[in-house]
Every structure is written in C-alpha cells, then in structure tokens.
Design an enzyme around this catalytic site. Sequence first.
Site, PDB file in Angstrom:
ATOM      1  N   GLU A 120       0.823  -1.202   0.000  1.00  8.99           N
ATOM      2  CA  GLU A 120       0.000   0.000   0.000  1.00  8.99           C
ATOM      3  C   GLU A 120       0.863   1.260   0.000  1.00  8.99           C
ATOM      4  OE1 GLU A 120      -4.239  -0.602   1.052  1.00  8.99           O
ATOM      5  OE2 GLU A 120      -3.322  -1.014   3.005  1.00  8.99           O
ATOM      6  N   GLU A 140      -4.738  -8.884   2.821  1.00 10.76           N
ATOM      7  CA  GLU A 140      -5.781  -8.572   3.799  1.00 10.76           C
ATOM      8  C   GLU A 140      -6.994  -9.495   3.732  1.00 10.76           C
ATOM      9  OE1 GLU A 140      -3.220  -4.968   3.688  1.00 10.76           O
ATOM     10  OE2 GLU A 140      -3.958  -6.420   2.218  1.00 10.76           O
TER      11      GLU A 140
END
Length: 266
Positions: A120, A140
Amino acid sequence: MGGTEHLTVRREGATLVLTLNRPDARNALSLPMLVGLYDGWLEADADDEIRSIVLTGAGGSFCAGMDLKALAGHGMAGEHYRDRLKADPDLHWKAMLRHHRPRKPVIAAVEGYCVAGGTEILQGTDIRVAGQSATFGLFEVRRGLFPIGGSTVRLQRQIPRTHALEMLLTGRPYTAEEAARIGLIGHVVPDGTALGKALEIAERINACGPLAVEAVKASVYETAELTEADGLAAELTRGWPVFDTADAKEGARAFAEKRPPVYKRA
C-alpha cells in the site's frame, strides 16, 4: 535530520534516504516508524536542498505490513509517540502516503517482503525498483480484513483492473518479475542492489532542474483523472511559469555552452 528508533534518515547528496528499520519484524509498521516517516516527508518538503527521496527497508525486507499491536502503543514500542497521534489522528495515513504526497520524487528500493501495508505504501511512491527475490501482495482478504491504505482506489489506476482485482481478491503473493510484468514496479535488479539502482535514478533526477521536476510531478498527478482537454489546460497552467524561471535560462545556457547546469531553484 530526524528519525526514530524504527526509521532512520540520512542524506546522500541531494537525496534523502528514509529506511524502515525494524528488521526483526520484517519492518512491520509501528507507531515510531509512522511518526518517523511522516517527519521525513515533511523534512523533504521543507528543505530545498533535497531534490529526491529514496524509501527502503533494513535487513533485507521492505515492509511486511501493519503491526497492529505496535500501532496501538502496547508495551515499549510507540507509547511515547501517543501524543503525536492524538494531536494529528490522520498522521498514520499521511505517513503511508495515503493523505500526503511529497512534492519531491519518491523512489522505492524494495528487497524481500513488500506485502499488505508495504504494497500500500508502495502505491504512493513514484518510481519503484525491486530485487529479484522481492515479494509483493495484498494479503488482507485472507485474514478477513480490508486493504484500507488506498489499494482499492489506487491499484486499478496504476495497473490493469484485471490484475488489480486478482491481487486484491486472492491475496496471493507476487514475485518481482510478476509485479514488473503487470506494471506495479519499473525495475527488477539483482538481490541486494535495489538501493544502489534507486540512488542512481535519484542522481539523474537531482541533476535536472528542481522547479521543473516538481512541476512535472505535480502535473502528472493533477491531470491523471481529468479529461484530455481539461488536463492539457491544467498542464499549461502548471508548466508555463517554469519557462520564466532563472533555472530555465540556466538550462538553456548550459546546453549552449556544453557544460553541466547549476540550478538554484529560482
């Protein structure tokens, strides 16, 4: 220069090198690391002598994502930074380049793990170099979590949507070669040489007119989601003033005189 126990800061000429420094945890994000990162971005923005930034990790990894326990400030790690987070509840998003974009170019030098929060942060950088054994991915969903660092928005704008969705929905790891093939990174280099390649790119940037570099970067991001007509109009607004700078005149003189230019940000 700043830095914290989990983030080191040093200068390489006109390049600010920020190193995620928690190798025993594969540089998982902690509160001290996030505070150091945000302070590093601000230092680069404020110092005109800094013309580029390199972000890397210590101990053979880039970043293995968020350490939720450390971020919460439990135990020794992070407790003395709680006041910073209370004063600016958005600090962690700014540190991860979700809510802050440095005006100087940011080059990522990746070795080893660059997963979850690491991938990210990567999406907030401008140029990306990786060692051939680096691993990328957004894990995730495998943990029943959401990649809330910006990936559901940014990733599809940076790589083809089919690849973005596969990465987001499968949570599988990607090799450096795969990451380069889908456009997530720009360079794959032998292991252990990513930082050297990133610094080489930074030196090339540093040799260019700093006002021009910053204006070009700003224009690319400002126009990314505009129509072509609106983007071209915005480009003129951002670009024309550069031609009136002393740096632009110095660049022309240096070219005519066949010498390296000396830019003064004027």
